[in-house]
Design a protein around this motif. Structure first.
Motif, mmCIF file in Angstrom:
data_model
loop_
_atom_site.group_PDB
_atom_site.id
_atom_site.type_symbol
_atom_site.label_atom_id
_atom_site.label_comp_id
_atom_site.label_asym_id
_atom_site.label_seq_id
_atom_site.Cartn_x
_atom_site.Cartn_y
_atom_site.Cartn_z
ATOM 1 N N ASP A 198 -6.610 0.655 -11.386
ATOM 2 C CA ASP A 198 -7.960 0.551 -11.927
ATOM 3 C C ASP A 198 -7.982 1.196 -13.309
ATOM 4 N N PHE A 199 -8.290 0.408 -14.333
ATOM 5 C CA PHE A 199 -8.221 0.891 -15.711
ATOM 6 C C PHE A 199 -9.259 1.972 -16.004
ATOM 7 N N ASP A 200 -10.303 2.076 -15.182
ATOM 8 C CA ASP A 200 -11.325 3.106 -15.400
ATOM 9 C C ASP A 200 -10.761 4.508 -15.243
ATOM 10 N N TYR A 201 -9.687 4.649 -14.476
ATOM 11 C CA TYR A 201 -9.136 5.971 -14.199
ATOM 12 C C TYR A 201 -7.923 6.294 -15.073
ATOM 13 N N ARG A 202 -7.684 5.464 -16.064
ATOM 14 C CA ARG A 202 -6.578 5.697 -16.995
ATOM 15 C C ARG A 202 -7.081 6.378 -18.270
ATOM 16 N N ASP A 203 -6.142 6.726 -19.107
ATOM 17 C CA ASP A 203 -6.481 7.303 -20.406
ATOM 18 C C ASP A 203 -7.373 6.325 -21.176
ATOM 19 N N ILE A 255 7.177 15.902 -18.125
ATOM 20 C CA ILE A 255 5.800 15.404 -18.141
ATOM 21 C C ILE A 255 4.862 16.592 -18.274
ATOM 22 N N PRO A 256 3.915 16.534 -19.209
ATOM 23 C CA PRO A 256 2.993 17.678 -19.375
ATOM 24 C C PRO A 256 2.031 17.788 -18.202
ATOM 25 N N ASP A 257 1.632 18.983 -17.910
ATOM 26 C CA ASP A 257 0.628 19.215 -16.873
ATOM 27 C C ASP A 257 -0.684 18.548 -17.290
ATOM 28 N N GLY A 258 -1.360 17.887 -16.355
ATOM 29 C CA GLY A 258 -2.594 17.182 -16.673
ATOM 30 C C GLY A 258 -2.385 15.821 -17.298
ATOM 31 N N PHE A 259 -1.181 15.278 -17.185
ATOM 32 C CA PHE A 259 -0.840 13.961 -17.754
ATOM 33 C C PHE A 259 -1.765 12.882 -17.192
ATOM 34 N N ALA A 264 0.837 -1.204 0.000
ATOM 35 C CA ALA A 264 0.000 0.000 0.000
ATOM 36 C C ALA A 264 0.872 1.255 0.000
ATOM 37 N N ARG A 265 1.962 1.244 0.773
ATOM 38 C CA ARG A 265 2.872 2.396 0.801
ATOM 39 C C ARG A 265 3.645 2.505 -0.513
ATOM 40 N N ILE A 266 4.046 1.368 -1.075
ATOM 41 C CA ILE A 266 4.837 1.381 -2.305
ATOM 42 C C ILE A 266 4.037 1.980 -3.458
ATOM 43 N N PHE A 267 2.768 1.607 -3.585
ATOM 44 C CA PHE A 267 1.930 2.154 -4.652
ATOM 45 C C PHE A 267 1.481 3.579 -4.338
ATOM 46 N N GLY A 268 1.248 3.861 -3.045
ATOM 47 C CA GLY A 268 0.792 5.194 -2.667
ATOM 48 C C GLY A 268 -0.465 5.594 -3.410
ATOM 49 N N GLU A 269 -0.548 6.877 -3.813
ATOM 50 C CA GLU A 269 -1.736 7.344 -4.515
ATOM 51 C C GLU A 269 -1.853 6.748 -5.918
ATOM 52 N N PHE A 270 -0.771 6.143 -6.403
ATOM 53 C CA PHE A 270 -0.816 5.508 -7.730
ATOM 54 C C PHE A 270 -1.595 4.195 -7.699
ATOM 55 N N MET A 271 -2.026 3.760 -6.508
ATOM 56 C CA MET A 271 -2.922 2.615 -6.421
ATOM 57 C C MET A 271 -4.177 2.853 -7.261
ATOM 58 N N THR A 272 -4.602 4.113 -7.343
ATOM 59 C CA THR A 272 -5.783 4.459 -8.142
ATOM 60 C C THR A 272 -5.639 3.984 -9.580
ATOM 61 N N PHE A 273 -4.421 4.059 -10.125
ATOM 62 C CA PHE A 273 -4.228 3.779 -11.548
ATOM 63 C C PHE A 273 -4.032 2.294 -11.839
ATOM 64 N N VAL A 312 -13.482 7.357 -16.407
ATOM 65 C CA VAL A 312 -13.244 8.611 -15.659
ATOM 66 C C VAL A 312 -11.736 8.833 -15.565
ATOM 67 N N PRO A 313 -11.067 9.212 -16.657
ATOM 68 C CA PRO A 313 -9.611 9.416 -16.599
ATOM 69 C C PRO A 313 -9.243 10.556 -15.653
ATOM 70 N N LEU A 314 -8.246 10.278 -14.818
ATOM 71 C CA LEU A 314 -7.822 11.276 -13.833
ATOM 72 C C LEU A 314 -6.402 11.730 -14.129
ATOM 73 N N PRO A 315 -6.065 12.981 -13.821
ATOM 74 C CA PRO A 315 -4.677 13.432 -13.985
ATOM 75 C C PRO A 315 -3.775 12.767 -12.950
ATOM 76 N N VAL A 316 -2.562 12.448 -13.368
ATOM 77 C CA VAL A 316 -1.600 11.801 -12.474
ATOM 78 C C VAL A 316 -1.086 12.821 -11.466
ATOM 79 N N PRO A 317 -1.181 12.528 -10.150
ATOM 80 C CA PRO A 317 -0.687 13.477 -9.137
ATOM 81 C C PRO A 317 0.839 13.439 -9.057
#
Length: 397
Positions: free
Chosen positions: A156-161, A194-198, A145-154, A165-170
């Motif tokens: 889930d393929f629903d939140y990818r490009d 990396i572009p803003d809003g990637f 859980a710590r290793i993935f951090g907030e990238f755990m969200t990604f 519901v694609p989300l910007p990468v924090p």
């Protein structure tokens, strides 16, 4: 029922095709790492025009070939291998800052970890890859859980490009100006911005292994676990039968009347079966012993070709006893830690053969005046051959 390696590969591709990650789960020595390592090799350089992967268990050196099973991810695929451990962190897997020195002093520079670099790879117009597959061995030996951090969200393929519901990468660790980040170092020496809003690319796939029994491991939490399709890897008696060339239909049901007829391979087969049935009843199926623990026992008494040296049945019995001492019994001691009576019951200590020496006895003082409800220490490989045969045959019944 025996599970098929080809079926497991099919299951992995089916999950990837459905936009899911994969977790291979089961006791140690059930072939999890071996399976994904062979898949890793097969995906590295797929031949042009290939359509899938064929598994041939008769080819021990190169069991995977092309083509047969449909591959559901875009090719070519970049493959990345990593192993989680107790010192592995977010900085290794997602994004970290490392010190760098120059004439102006020391500063911290951002470095992409494995997961973020996979996303950067697919966002690079010059990349030759259409997908990235990340192989994670021992996913629960680090704090996942710590290793993935907030990238755990990604995960889930629903939140990818391309997802619902694609989300910007924090990327709060990076400094942005004029719509792009500062220079970010990548593994291998390259750097990029990396572009803003990637948004996270769709075609990054993860397959991980997880032991069901590991006292040093950190359990993965439910939020992470539900982002994986779990594929169970169970102990496989038929894999042992194939390894030893056993005809399972010819293995008798062990009784006191036919124990003397059991050869070392039949005995080992029945032994693992009985141990796992008892362990599953006592502790749960996740604590069973994997079939790979017994593969050090030589494969056959009769060599498959003239270049191999035959082994005697005596050598096979000795190999079984040494495998017990060095591999199997330490596993049992670990599982039955704090449960000595259950372990002694498992070993038939109180119901030894009616005649002859038996390997597992209660500990007693040399004077014979004191006895403890504890196992006497023993290395079965140092016992007479007749005692080895009698003990393992009796234990397998």
């Amino acid at each position: 029922m025996r599970w098929s390696v080809a079926d497991k590969i099919d299951d992995i591709f089916a999950s990837w095709g459905a936009g899911r990650n994969v977790l291979l789960y089961g006791p140690p020595a059930t072939g999890k790492t071996r399976l994904i390592s062979q898949l890793f090799q097969s995906l590295q350089e797929p031949p042009e025009g290939s359509r899938g992967i064929l598994f041939d268990p008769s080819d021990a050196a190169s069991p995977f070939s092309r083509p047969k099973q449909p591959i559901t991810i875009p090719l070519p695929a970049k493959v990345v291998w990593t192993t989680f451990h107790q010192s592995y962190g977010y900085e290794d897997f997602v994004l970290g800052l490392r010190p760098a020195m120059d004439a102006e002093g020391t500063r911290l520079e951002p470095w992409a970890g494995v997961f973020l670099d996979a996303a950067i790879e697919l966002a690079d117009d010059d990349s030759k890859y259409n997908s990235v597959v990340i192989f994670i061995d021992e996913v629960n030996r680090g704090n996942a859980a710590r290793i993935f951090g907030e990238f755990m969200t990604f995960l889930d393929f629903d939140y990818r490009d391309g997802g619902s519901v694609p989300l910007p990468v924090p990327l709060r660790q990076l400094t942005f100006a004029d719509g792009a980040s500062e220079q970010l170092h990548r593994p291998g020496g390259a750097s990029t911005t990396i572009p803003d809003g990637f948004t996270f690319p769709r075609h990054v796939y993860v397959v991980a292994t997880m032991n069901s029994v590991d006292r040093a491991a950190v359990p993965i939490d439910s939020a992470l676990a539900r982002r994986f399709d779990r594929i169970e890897m169970r102990p496989d008696l038929d894999a042992l039968a194939g390894h030893w060339g056993l005809d399972t239909t010819a293995i008798p049901t062990p009784t006191e009347d036919n124990l003397e007829t059991l050869d070392p391979f039949q005995t080992a087969y029945l032994l693992l079966d009985r141990l796992n049935v008892v362990i599953a009843s006592d502790l749960g199926s996740e604590f069973e012993l994997g079939h790979g623990l017994l593969t050090p026992i030589p494969a056959t008494v009769t060599p498959a070709d003239e270049s191999e040296q035959p082994i005697s049945e005596t050598d096979a019995w000795r190999s079984l006893s040494k495998t017990w001492d060095d591999v199997l019994f330490p596993q049992l001691e670990d599982r039955y830690s704090g449960r000595p009576e259950q372990l002694m019951q498992l070993l038939h200590v109180d119901t030894a053969p009616p005649t002859g020496d038996y390997a597992w006895t209660l500990r007693a003082s040399k004077s014979g005046t004191a006895q403890a409800r504890a196992l006497a220490p023993v290395r079965t490989s140092e016992l007479p051959l007749d005692t080895i045969k009698r003990s393992f045959r009796w234990l397998a019944r």
